[in-house]
Design a protein around this motif. Structure first.
Motif, mmCIF file in Angstrom:
data_model
loop_
_atom_site.group_PDB
_atom_site.id
_atom_site.type_symbol
_atom_site.label_atom_id
_atom_site.label_comp_id
_atom_site.label_asym_id
_atom_site.label_seq_id
_atom_site.Cartn_x
_atom_site.Cartn_y
_atom_site.Cartn_z
ATOM 1 N N ALA A 124 -7.754 7.185 -10.551
ATOM 2 C CA ALA A 124 -6.816 7.045 -11.669
ATOM 3 C C ALA A 124 -6.839 8.289 -12.553
ATOM 4 O O ALA A 124 -5.793 8.788 -12.991
ATOM 5 N N GLU A 125 -8.038 8.797 -12.794
ATOM 6 C CA GLU A 125 -8.168 10.014 -13.604
ATOM 7 C C GLU A 125 -7.509 11.196 -12.907
ATOM 8 O O GLU A 125 -6.845 12.023 -13.543
ATOM 9 N N ARG A 126 -7.664 11.282 -11.575
ATOM 10 C CA ARG A 126 -7.077 12.387 -10.827
ATOM 11 C C ARG A 126 -5.548 12.286 -10.789
ATOM 12 O O ARG A 126 -4.846 13.296 -10.898
ATOM 13 N N ALA A 127 -5.020 11.080 -10.638
ATOM 14 C CA ALA A 127 -3.566 10.916 -10.636
ATOM 15 C C ALA A 127 -2.979 11.372 -11.971
ATOM 16 O O ALA A 127 -1.948 12.072 -12.015
ATOM 17 N N LYS A 128 -3.633 10.992 -13.044
ATOM 18 C CA LYS A 128 -3.184 11.401 -14.379
ATOM 19 C C LYS A 128 -3.264 12.925 -14.527
ATOM 20 O O LYS A 128 -2.358 13.554 -15.084
ATOM 21 N N TRP A 129 -4.326 13.514 -13.966
ATOM 22 C CA TRP A 129 -4.473 14.976 -14.032
ATOM 23 C C TRP A 129 -3.309 15.668 -13.336
ATOM 24 O O TRP A 129 -2.763 16.648 -13.855
ATOM 25 N N HIS A 130 -2.898 15.181 -12.159
ATOM 26 C CA HIS A 130 -1.790 15.802 -11.432
ATOM 27 C C HIS A 130 -0.496 15.750 -12.235
ATOM 28 O O HIS A 130 0.307 16.696 -12.198
ATOM 29 N N LEU A 131 -0.264 14.674 -12.947
ATOM 30 C CA LEU A 131 0.952 14.564 -13.755
ATOM 31 C C LEU A 131 0.902 15.511 -14.941
ATOM 32 O O LEU A 131 1.886 16.198 -15.249
ATOM 33 N N GLU A 132 -0.225 15.572 -15.608
ATOM 34 C CA GLU A 132 -0.329 16.416 -16.799
ATOM 35 C C GLU A 132 -0.333 17.896 -16.428
ATOM 36 O O GLU A 132 0.306 18.715 -17.106
ATOM 37 N N GLU A 133 -1.022 18.245 -15.347
ATOM 38 C CA GLU A 133 -1.011 19.642 -14.895
ATOM 39 C C GLU A 133 0.389 20.033 -14.439
ATOM 40 O O GLU A 133 0.869 21.137 -14.702
ATOM 41 N N GLY A 134 1.060 19.108 -13.756
ATOM 42 C CA GLY A 134 2.423 19.376 -13.309
ATOM 43 C C GLY A 134 3.368 19.635 -14.470
ATOM 44 O O GLY A 134 4.205 20.540 -14.415
ATOM 45 N N LYS A 135 3.237 18.857 -15.527
ATOM 46 C CA LYS A 135 4.109 19.044 -16.697
ATOM 47 C C LYS A 135 3.847 20.390 -17.367
ATOM 48 O O LYS A 135 4.782 21.048 -17.841
ATOM 49 N N ARG A 136 2.588 20.809 -17.399
ATOM 50 C CA ARG A 136 2.276 22.108 -18.010
ATOM 51 C C ARG A 136 2.930 23.244 -17.223
ATOM 52 O O ARG A 136 3.519 24.165 -17.801
#
Length: 575
Positions: free
Chosen positions: A262-274
Motif C-alpha cells: 500500500a505504501e509503495r502504490a501510494k509512492w508511485h502515484l505521488e512520484e508520478g505526479k511530481r
C-alpha cells in the motif's frame, strides 16, 4: 452543428492514447540498453501531436507514463552534456549518428550495431524503402557468410545507421522536413556530416515533445493524464490475492502478499505526479491505471490522491455487473458507454469499448483508411443512436498510442488524418475528453456497489501473475523488497541513498517485465526484458548494499511464441 449558445447534444467520443515505455536505463552506468524511447519520440509522439495540430477541432486524452517522461528528459540532458564536451551519449544507436569512428568490419561491435539497426517492422519500415531493404539483404549475407565479414566497407554501417533512423521517423516529419527529404533522395554513401544533420533533426524532435503537448493542453485540444510512476499493477501491489477475484484457482507466488504494497502504490502515484507537474506544469485530473488494473482498494487510493477519473476495459465492468446481478443489487445492467461510480467513492470510472479499441489495434492496419474510418464511425453512430440515456453516453476508445502505428502503412498517417477529419465535424458525434465530459451539467455516473478486480486484458490479471514464470518473478521481487525494508529499518543509508533505492525498487515494481514472461511471447523479446528485470533487481541490491541472491542470475523465462503484433499489444477479450 450546434451554435455556441446551444448545448451540444452530439454524443461524446473520447480517444485516450496511452504513451508508455518502461525504463530501459541501467542506472549503474547511465546507459540506455534499448533505443525504444527516443525512436518512439521521433515516430509516434511527434506524429500523434502533429495530427491533432492539423485538426484544431479534434480532441483527445493523451496519457504519459512518468517514467517515459523522465527518459525523454534524460536523453536531452545527455545530448547537451555531449555537445558541451562531456560524457558520450549513453545510447549506442543514437551515438552512432555522430560517431567519427564506427566499429570496424568484422568486430563484435560492428555486428551488434548492425543487428540493432535491423530491429524494425520488415514490411512497413524496412522494405518500404529500397535502399534500406538492400542494406538488410546485405546484412543477411553477412550473417550467413561470416568469413566475408572483414571485407565489408565501413560505409555499409554508416548507411545502415542513417536508414534505420530515416525508417523510424514519423510520417508527418518525412512529408515536411527538407533535411529528411534530402537525405532520402541521396539514398546512400552518407557522410559524417549527413549523419550529424540527421542527429540534429532527431534532437529537435525529442525536444519538441514536451512543448507541443503542453501547448495542445493549453489550447484545450488535449487532456493530459498519467499512470503511476513506473507503471505498476496497483491492485497487485495492494493485494496479490486480487487475482483470485476473477481466477479463484490461480496459483499465488510463494509470498502471498507484497510487503508494504500500500505504501509503495501510494509512492508511485505521488512520484508520478511530481514528474508530471515538472514536465507539463500542471497536475493531472485523471489517472489511467497501468494496464487498466483496478480494484476497489485501488479506486479508494486514486481518490485519496486527488484524481477525479480513471478507466479500465469493459470486461472489468461486465464482471462487476455480473456480481451485482448475482447479489441482486441491480435489476437491469446498464451498457458500457457511460460513466460509473463504485461504492460512493468520489471517482468517475470509464470503460473502454474493447471491440472498437481492438479494431484499431488489430484489424484496421490492413484496411484502406477511408474504409476503416467509415466502419469505425458507423459502429459509433449505431451506439449513439441506440443509447437510452443520451445525457450520460460516452464512447471510450482507449489503446496504445505508439505500437499500433508501425503495422499501418506510413505510420497510420492516412488513418489518423481521416479519423480526425471525419469526427471533428460529425453531425452526431463530437470528439471530447474525460474531463470535459465530467463538466457537463446533466452528468450522472451510474452507481454500482463493487468493482471486481481486473485489468483491461481479459478482465483478469493473468498476464502478470499466476503461472510459473510470473510467479517466480514476483518471488524475486518480494525477496528483494524484504531486504530493502531491512536496509531502511537499519537506517544505514543516507537520504540520497534512500531516494535512489526507493526509485530503483519502483522500477522493479513496473508491470512490463511481468508482461513479457511466459511461453506466449517471442523468445528474443523475452530475453531482452528478463535481462532488464534482473539488471534492475541487481541494481536494487547494490543500492541497499546487499549481495544479490544466486537465484537472481538464473534466467526466468524463455518465450518462444508468435503473438499478433509481436506481443507488444493484446486484445481486450480472449478470442
Amino acid at each position: 452543428m450546434a451554435s455556441e449558445a446551444e448545448p451540444d447534444s452530439r454524443t461524446p467520443v473520447v480517444f485516450c492514447w496511452h504513451m508508455h515505455q518502461p525504463d530501459y536505463r541501467d542506472h549503474s552506468t547511465g546507459e540506455f540498453l534499448f533505443p525504444w524511447v527516443y525512436l518512439h519520440c521521433i515516430k509516434d509522439y511527434v506524429d500523434m501531436a502533429a495530427h491533432l495540430e492539423a485538426h484544431p477541432q479534434a480532441r483527445a486524452v493523451i496519457n504519459f507514463s512518468p517514467v517515459l517522461l523522465e527518459q525523454i528528459e534524460d536523453y536531452l540532458i545527455q545530448i547537451e552534456r555531449w555537445r558541451h564536451g562531456g560524457a558520450p551519449i549513453g545510447d549506442s544507436v543514437l551515438a552512432a549518428l555522430v560517431s567519427e569512428n564506427l566499429p570496424e568490419p568484422g568486430s563484435t561491435g560492428y555486428l551488434e550495431l548492425m543487428d540493432k539497426c535491423l530491429r524494425a517492422n520488415p514490411d512497413r519500415i524496412i522494405r518500404r524503402f529500397a535502399p534500406f531493404a538492400r542494406l538488410a539483404e546485405v546484412a543477411g549475407v553477412y550473417h550467413s557468410r561470416p568469413e566475408i565479414q572483414r571485407y565489408l566497407s565501413p560505409q555499409f554501417l554508416s548507411d545502415l545507421v542513417v536508414w534505420y533512423h530515416l525508417g523510424w521517423l514519423g510520417e508527418t516529419v518525412r512529408r515536411s522536413h527538407s533535411v529528411i527529404q534530402s537525405l532520402q533522395e541521396k539514398g546512400h554513401h552518407y557522410s559524417l556530416d549527413d549523419r550529424k544533420s540527421l542527429f540534429n533533426v532527431v534532437t529537435e524532435l525529442i525536444a519538441s515533445i514536451g512543448p507541443r503537448y503542453r501547448h495542445l493542453s493549453q489550447t484545450g485540444q488535449v487532456e493530459l493524464a498519467m499512470n503511476p510512476w513506473a507503471h505498476p499493477i496497483v491492485p497487485l501491489l495492494l493485494d496479490l490475492k486480487a487475482v483470485k477475484e476473477t481466477l479463484p484457482d490461480a496459483p499465488l507466488p510463494g509470498y502471498e502478499s507484497y510487503p508494504g504494497g500500500a505504501e509503495r502504490a501510494k509512492w508511485h502515484l505521488e512520484e508520478g505526479k511530481r514528474v508530471f507537474e515538472r514536465f507539463f506544469g500542471q497536475q493531472p485530473v485523471g489517472c489511467w491505471a497501468s494496464e487498466g488494473g483496478l480494484s476497489q482498494q485501488t479506486l479508494s487510493l486514486f481518490s485519496e490522491e486527488g484524481f477525479k477519473w480513471t478507466a479500465s476495459g469493459d470486461s472489468v465492468l461486465n464482471n462487476s455487473l455480473n456480481k451485482a446481478r448475482s447479489e441482486k443489487t441491480i435489476k437491469k445492467a446498464p451498457g458500457i458507454h457511460r460513466p460509473f461510480q463504485f461504492a460512493e467513492i468520489p471517482l468517475t470510472v470509464f470503460f473502454r469499448d474493447d471491440g472498437l479499441s481492438d479494431l484499431i489495434g488489430f484489424s484496421y492496419a490492413d484496411w484502406h483508411a477511408e474504409d476503416a474510418v467509415g466502419d469505425l464511425v458507423h459502429h459509433m453512430e449505431e451506439i449513439a443512436s441506440n443509447h437510452t440515456d443520451k445525457a450520460n453516453c460516452v464512447i471510450s476508445v482507449i489503446l496504445d498510442g505508439e505500437n499500433a502505428w508501425e503495422h499501418y502503412p506510413e505510420n497510420g498517417y492516412h488513418f489518423l488524418d481521416e479519423l480526425y477529419r471525419v469526427l471533428e465535424s460529425h453531425p452526431q458525434l463530437r470528439l471530447s475528453t474525460f474531463q470535459a465530459c465530467m463538466e457537463q451539467e446533466e452528468w450522472h455516473p451510474q452507481p454500482l456497489p463493487y468493482l471486481v478486480a481486473g485489468s483491461w486484458i481479459y478482465g483478469t490479471f493473468s498476464t502478470w501473475i499466476g503461472d510459473r514464470d510470473t510467479n517466480r518473478a514476483w518471488d524475486l521481487l518480494c525477496e528483494a523488497k524484504g531486504h530493502y525494508d531491512e536496509a531502511m529499518e537499519a537506517n544505514t543509508l543516507n537520504a540520497e541513498q534512500q531516494t535512489r533505492a526507493s526509485r530503483q525498487l519502483g522500477l522493479c515494481e513496473g508491470s512490463d517485465w511481468f508482461w513479457w514472461f511466459g511461453d506466449y511471447n517471442p523468445a528474443e523479446v523475452v530475453k531482452d526484458f528478463e535481462h532488464m528485470y534482473r539488471r534492475h533487481l541487481v541494481n536494487l541490491y547494490e543500492a541497499i548494499d546487499c549481495p544479490p541472491p544466486p537465484s537472481l542470475f538464473q534466467p526466468l523465462s524463455q518465450g518462444g511464441g508468435q503473438p499478433p503484433r509481436g506481443g507488444a499489444m493484446r486484445p481486450g477479450h480472449e478470442s
